[in-house]
Motif scaffolding. Structure first.
Motif, PDB file in Angstrom:
ATOM      1  N   CYS A  21       0.858  -1.190   0.000  1.00  0.00           N
ATOM      2  CA  CYS A  21       0.000   0.000   0.000  1.00  0.00           C
ATOM      3  C   CYS A  21       0.889   1.233   0.000  1.00  0.00           C
ATOM      4  O   CYS A  21       1.785   1.357   0.842  1.00  0.00           O
ATOM      5  CB  CYS A  21      -0.905  -0.003   1.226  1.00  0.00           C
ATOM      6  N   VAL A  22       0.649   2.137  -0.938  1.00  0.00           N
ATOM      7  CA  VAL A  22       1.429   3.364  -1.050  1.00  0.00           C
ATOM      8  C   VAL A  22       0.473   4.555  -0.995  1.00  0.00           C
ATOM      9  O   VAL A  22      -0.485   4.628  -1.766  1.00  0.00           O
ATOM     10  CB  VAL A  22       2.229   3.410  -2.363  1.00  0.00           C
ATOM     11  N   ALA A  23       0.726   5.470  -0.071  1.00  0.00           N
ATOM     12  CA  ALA A  23       0.008   6.740  -0.018  1.00  0.00           C
ATOM     13  C   ALA A  23       0.945   7.837  -0.484  1.00  0.00           C
ATOM     14  O   ALA A  23       2.119   7.863  -0.101  1.00  0.00           O
ATOM     15  CB  ALA A  23      -0.475   7.025   1.412  1.00  0.00           C
ATOM     16  N   PHE A  24       0.440   8.760  -1.317  1.00  0.00           N
ATOM     17  CA  PHE A  24       1.323   9.755  -1.920  1.00  0.00           C
ATOM     18  C   PHE A  24       0.516  10.991  -2.318  1.00  0.00           C
ATOM     19  O   PHE A  24      -0.723  11.007  -2.251  1.00  0.00           O
ATOM     20  CB  PHE A  24       2.028   9.176  -3.148  1.00  0.00           C
ATOM     21  N   LYS A  25       1.227  12.017  -2.732  1.00  0.00           N
ATOM     22  CA  LYS A  25       0.611  13.263  -3.186  1.00  0.00           C
ATOM     23  C   LYS A  25       0.520  13.232  -4.710  1.00  0.00           C
ATOM     24  O   LYS A  25       1.501  12.943  -5.376  1.00  0.00           O
ATOM     25  CB  LYS A  25       1.422  14.463  -2.710  1.00  0.00           C
ATOM     26  N   VAL A  26      -0.657  13.540  -5.223  1.00  0.00           N
ATOM     27  CA  VAL A  26      -0.897  13.457  -6.660  1.00  0.00           C
ATOM     28  C   VAL A  26      -0.571  14.785  -7.331  1.00  0.00           C
ATOM     29  O   VAL A  26      -0.905  15.861  -6.821  1.00  0.00           O
ATOM     30  CB  VAL A  26      -2.364  13.071  -6.940  1.00  0.00           C
ATOM     31  N   GLY A  27       0.092  14.718  -8.479  1.00  0.00           N
ATOM     32  CA  GLY A  27       0.414  15.908  -9.257  1.00  0.00           C
ATOM     33  C   GLY A  27       0.629  15.541 -10.707  1.00  0.00           C
ATOM     34  O   GLY A  27       0.635  14.362 -11.063  1.00  0.00           O
ATOM     35  N   PRO A  28       0.846  16.542 -11.559  1.00  0.00           N
ATOM     36  CA  PRO A  28       0.958  16.266 -12.991  1.00  0.00           C
ATOM     37  C   PRO A  28       2.313  15.757 -13.444  1.00  0.00           C
ATOM     38  O   PRO A  28       2.442  15.192 -14.529  1.00  0.00           O
ATOM     39  CB  PRO A  28       0.663  17.622 -13.631  1.00  0.00           C
ATOM     40  N   ASP A  29       3.371  15.946 -12.626  1.00  0.00           N
ATOM     41  CA  ASP A  29       4.717  15.601 -13.083  1.00  0.00           C
ATOM     42  C   ASP A  29       5.597  15.319 -11.881  1.00  0.00           C
ATOM     43  O   ASP A  29       5.889  16.217 -11.093  1.00  0.00           O
ATOM     44  CB  ASP A  29       5.310  16.742 -13.910  1.00  0.00           C
ATOM     45  N   GLY A  30       6.038  14.073 -11.750  1.00  0.00           N
ATOM     46  CA  GLY A  30       6.864  13.708 -10.615  1.00  0.00           C
ATOM     47  C   GLY A  30       8.338  13.635 -10.919  1.00  0.00           C
ATOM     48  O   GLY A  30       9.116  13.118 -10.116  1.00  0.00           O
ATOM     49  N   SER A  31       8.764  14.170 -12.053  1.00  0.00           N
ATOM     50  CA  SER A  31      10.171  14.070 -12.438  1.00  0.00           C
ATOM     51  C   SER A  31      11.073  15.022 -11.663  1.00  0.00           C
ATOM     52  O   SER A  31      12.292  14.866 -11.676  1.00  0.00           O
ATOM     53  CB  SER A  31      10.322  14.327 -13.940  1.00  0.00           C
ATOM     54  N   ALA A  32      10.496  16.012 -10.986  1.00  0.00           N
ATOM     55  CA  ALA A  32      11.254  16.977 -10.184  1.00  0.00           C
ATOM     56  C   ALA A  32      10.389  17.390  -9.004  1.00  0.00           C
ATOM     57  O   ALA A  32       9.159  17.238  -9.040  1.00  0.00           O
ATOM     58  CB  ALA A  32      11.619  18.200 -11.022  1.00  0.00           C
ATOM     59  N   PRO A  33      10.990  17.912  -7.932  1.00  0.00           N
ATOM     60  CA  PRO A  33      10.170  18.352  -6.796  1.00  0.00           C
ATOM     61  C   PRO A  33       9.151  19.403  -7.223  1.00  0.00           C
ATOM     62  O   PRO A  33       9.472  20.336  -7.949  1.00  0.00           O
ATOM     63  CB  PRO A  33      11.205  18.938  -5.835  1.00  0.00           C
ATOM     64  N   PRO A  72      12.495  18.159  -0.208  1.00  0.00           N
ATOM     65  CA  PRO A  72      11.790  18.229  -1.487  1.00  0.00           C
ATOM     66  C   PRO A  72      10.443  17.524  -1.359  1.00  0.00           C
ATOM     67  O   PRO A  72      10.331  16.525  -0.638  1.00  0.00           O
ATOM     68  CB  PRO A  72      12.716  17.480  -2.451  1.00  0.00           C
ATOM     69  N   VAL A  73       9.442  18.037  -2.043  1.00  0.00           N
ATOM     70  CA  VAL A  73       8.113  17.418  -2.030  1.00  0.00           C
ATOM     71  C   VAL A  73       7.744  17.056  -3.468  1.00  0.00           C
ATOM     72  O   VAL A  73       7.635  17.937  -4.330  1.00  0.00           O
ATOM     73  CB  VAL A  73       7.059  18.362  -1.427  1.00  0.00           C
ATOM     74  N   TYR A  74       7.574  15.758  -3.703  1.00  0.00           N
ATOM     75  CA  TYR A  74       7.207  15.263  -5.031  1.00  0.00           C
ATOM     76  C   TYR A  74       5.713  14.957  -5.070  1.00  0.00           C
ATOM     77  O   TYR A  74       5.168  14.373  -4.129  1.00  0.00           O
ATOM     78  CB  TYR A  74       7.989  13.990  -5.372  1.00  0.00           C
TER      79      TYR A  74
END
Length: 243
Positions: free
Chosen positions: A164-176, A191-193
């Protein structure tokens, strides 16, 4: 069920930051060491104040793992999620990079075993876990680091084991997406990804961790972005299944 504590990292290993990205390892460890006590005071020991979806996801995860299996809370922090899972009847071992967070965890959750460790090289034996939890513990890590973590998640899980993985959703995870410079009354540098759900699922899938479910909830209170939850299983035959 009693689960013996895993091997703790040696003093030499603890001084080595992550080899996968310059913002990892020592900087993350130092930031969390500095906020450990304040974090525990402000956030508390349990999960009662968390959003309904968070507790719901953890309940589903605990049921999916099943009775008798051991769960690794990887990046366990102060142990509040580990303690919550223990309350659901799951045997738990917690691993974290920060000695400060682990001291709080061991003090507040005596029913859980804890050990120091980097998630890119876990101090756990191969195939020892029926379930693995990465509860927002990948949000300070680059794609390269998360790839290394995924390999470790797959290594320590039994075939058919649940992740199980909880994470923050965004459009691009290649950089913070941003940098956290102040938290819980302290100066930090983290850093926040924020990652697309499909991208993270695909990254984990490269290591034989196959998605079985996903939840995305919209932001609440001061959250700037949606929050994502992935449930996955390690590929391979489950012992005794006959498959």
């Amino acid at each position: 069920m009693t689960f013996p504590p895993p091997r703790a990292l040696t003093a030499a290993e603890k001084t080595v930051g992550s080899r996968h990205a310059p913002e990892g390892g020592a900087a993350v460890r130092g930031s969390y060491d500095s906020v450990a006590e304040s974090y525990a005071e402000l956030v508390g020991q349990g999960m009662e104040a968390e959003a309904l979806w968070e507790r719901g996801v953890l309940g589903v995860f605990a049921e999916a793992v099943g009775v008798g299996a051991v769960v690794g809370d990887l990046g366990c922090g102060t142990g509040r999620v580990a303690g919550y899972l223990r309350g659901l009847g799951v045997s738990v071992v917690g691993v974290d990079l920060s000695p400060g967070m682990l001291r709080v965890a061991a003090r507040d959750h005596r029913e859980v075993a804890f050990a120091a460790g980097d998630m890119t090289r876990l101090p756990l034996a191969t195939g020892v876990l029926g379930g693995a939890l990465a509860w927002y513990s990948t949000v300070h890590s680059s794609d390269e680091q998360v790839d290394a973590m995924a390999a470790e998640f797959a290594r320590v899980l039994v075939p058919g084991g649940v992740l199980c993985v909880a994470f923050k959703v965004g459009p691009d995870g290649s950089a913070p997406a941003s940098w956290l410079v102040h938290a819980y009354g302290h100066s930090v540098r983290l850093p926040v990804y924020r990652r697309p759900v499909d991208d993270l699922s695909a990254l984990l899938g490269r290591h034989g961790l196959i998605e079985t479910a996903r939840v995305v909830r919209q932001p609440e209170d001061r959250e700037p972005t949606p929050q994502g939850f992935l449930l996955l299983r390690r590929a391979g035959r489950v012992a005794g299944s006959g498959a």
